[in-house]
Design a protein around this motif. Structure first.
Motif, PDB file in Angstrom:
ATOM      1  N   ILE A  34       0.833  -1.207   0.000  1.00 17.78           N
ATOM      2  CA  ILE A  34       0.000   0.000   0.000  1.00 17.78           C
ATOM      3  C   ILE A  34       0.861   1.247   0.000  1.00 17.78           C
ATOM      4  O   ILE A  34       0.573   2.227  -0.697  1.00 17.78           O
ATOM      5  N   SER A  35       1.940   1.239   0.788  1.00 18.91           N
ATOM      6  CA  SER A  35       2.792   2.433   0.889  1.00 18.91           C
ATOM      7  C   SER A  35       3.444   2.787  -0.447  1.00 18.91           C
ATOM      8  O   SER A  35       3.710   3.958  -0.727  1.00 18.91           O
ATOM      9  N   THR A  37       2.139   1.764  -3.572  1.00 15.52           N
ATOM     10  CA  THR A  37       1.188   1.881  -4.688  1.00 15.52           C
ATOM     11  C   THR A  37       0.060   2.870  -4.438  1.00 15.52           C
ATOM     12  O   THR A  37      -0.524   3.389  -5.386  1.00 15.52           O
ATOM     13  N   ARG A  38      -0.268   3.112  -3.183  1.00 12.09           N
ATOM     14  CA  ARG A  38      -1.373   4.026  -2.863  1.00 12.09           C
ATOM     15  C   ARG A  38      -0.928   4.984  -1.767  1.00 12.09           C
ATOM     16  O   ARG A  38      -1.251   4.812  -0.596  1.00 12.09           O
ATOM     17  N   LEU A  41      -3.279   6.433   0.736  1.00 14.98           N
ATOM     18  CA  LEU A  41      -3.735   5.582   1.846  1.00 14.98           C
ATOM     19  C   LEU A  41      -2.581   5.296   2.809  1.00 14.98           C
ATOM     20  O   LEU A  41      -2.479   4.221   3.376  1.00 14.98           O
ATOM     21  N   SER A  45      -1.320   2.010   5.455  1.00 18.04           N
ATOM     22  CA  SER A  45      -0.046   1.281   5.432  1.00 18.04           C
ATOM     23  C   SER A  45       0.625   1.322   6.795  1.00 18.04           C
ATOM     24  O   SER A  45       1.216   0.326   7.239  1.00 18.04           O
TER      25      SER A  45
END
Length: 229
Positions: A34-35, A37-38, A41, A45
């Motif tokens: 997540i960290s 790619t997004r 958000l 992460s």
């Protein structure tokens, strides 16, 4: 020596260690994903990383005690192999994890997997660990902590337990001994407030203690008969 172990608890806790370790790694991997790619958000992460780390620490705790072979109980069994039939060794059958009862007295055994050189600082009243792998200290082994506080609590719990089982018996002193089980541990703590030694020296210590101050056989038998089999 008779060995009494709670095999069902050992199997259950080993399984818990396996599950929490895998979950911890999956959650950590998810947080990293997540960290990267997004970034919007980021808070998710961070939560995942904290939860994953916590799960991995739980996995380490359970894995060190019940999953990794040889387990602490197996190492204690090997170290005390050769003691005669007057001794009973209890694993996870009493309020303390490892308890030895015999002519040398009643001993709470506190095994540690810590590596490096172990010393005791009398001024700060603390055990110290020098050397060892930094990565292992953080991610793969339990910390040294405060063995004196743990020993005091374990001894008190054991005394209370035995007093409930044998209210009319004047118990011998219940004592604790701190054991280091890693082959890469060196113990230099003769000045510690509780006996602190490498597990390879445990049997010799117990035999010497029995020679210097032997608990009467009748008392030993009473205590062993009151404990679970």
């Amino acid at each position: 020596m008779e060995i009494i172990s709670n095999d069902n608890l050992i199997k259950r806790n080993a399984r818990i260690g396996q599950i929490t370790s895998v979950l911890g790694l999956l959650v950590l991997a998810g947080g990293m994903f997540i960290s990267f790619t997004r970034q919007d958000l980021f808070y998710l992460s961070m939560i995942a990383l904290v939860v994953g780390f916590a799960l991995s620490q739980v996995g380490i705790y359970f894995g060190n005690r019940w999953g990794r072979r040889p387990r602490p109980d197996e190492q204690v069994n090997t170290a005390l192999k050769g003691l005669d039939g007057r001794y009973n060794l209890y694993h996870y059958r009493t309020p303390t994890s490892h308890l030895l009862v015999g002519p040398a007295g009643v001993w709470v055994l506190l095994p540690r997997t810590v590596r490096g050189t172990i010393t005791y600082d009398e001024q700060k009243h603390r055990w110290r660990q020098r050397g060892g792998n930094v990565y292992l200290k953080i991610f793969a082994q339990e910390g040294l902590g405060r063995p004196d506080l743990e020993a005091s609590a374990e001894v008190e719990t054991t005394v209370n337990y035995l007093q409930k089982l044998l209210p009319d018996l004047t118990l011998p002193d219940v004592q604790a001994i701190l054991l280091f089980t890693s082959e890469k541990a060196e113990v230099e703590a003769d000045n510690a407030p509780i006996p602190t030694l490498h597990i390879r020296k445990l049997k010799e210590f117990i035999r010497k203690t029995a020679k210097s101050k032997t608990v009467p056989p009748e008392m030993v038998k009473q205590i062993q008969q009151a404990l679970p089999d």
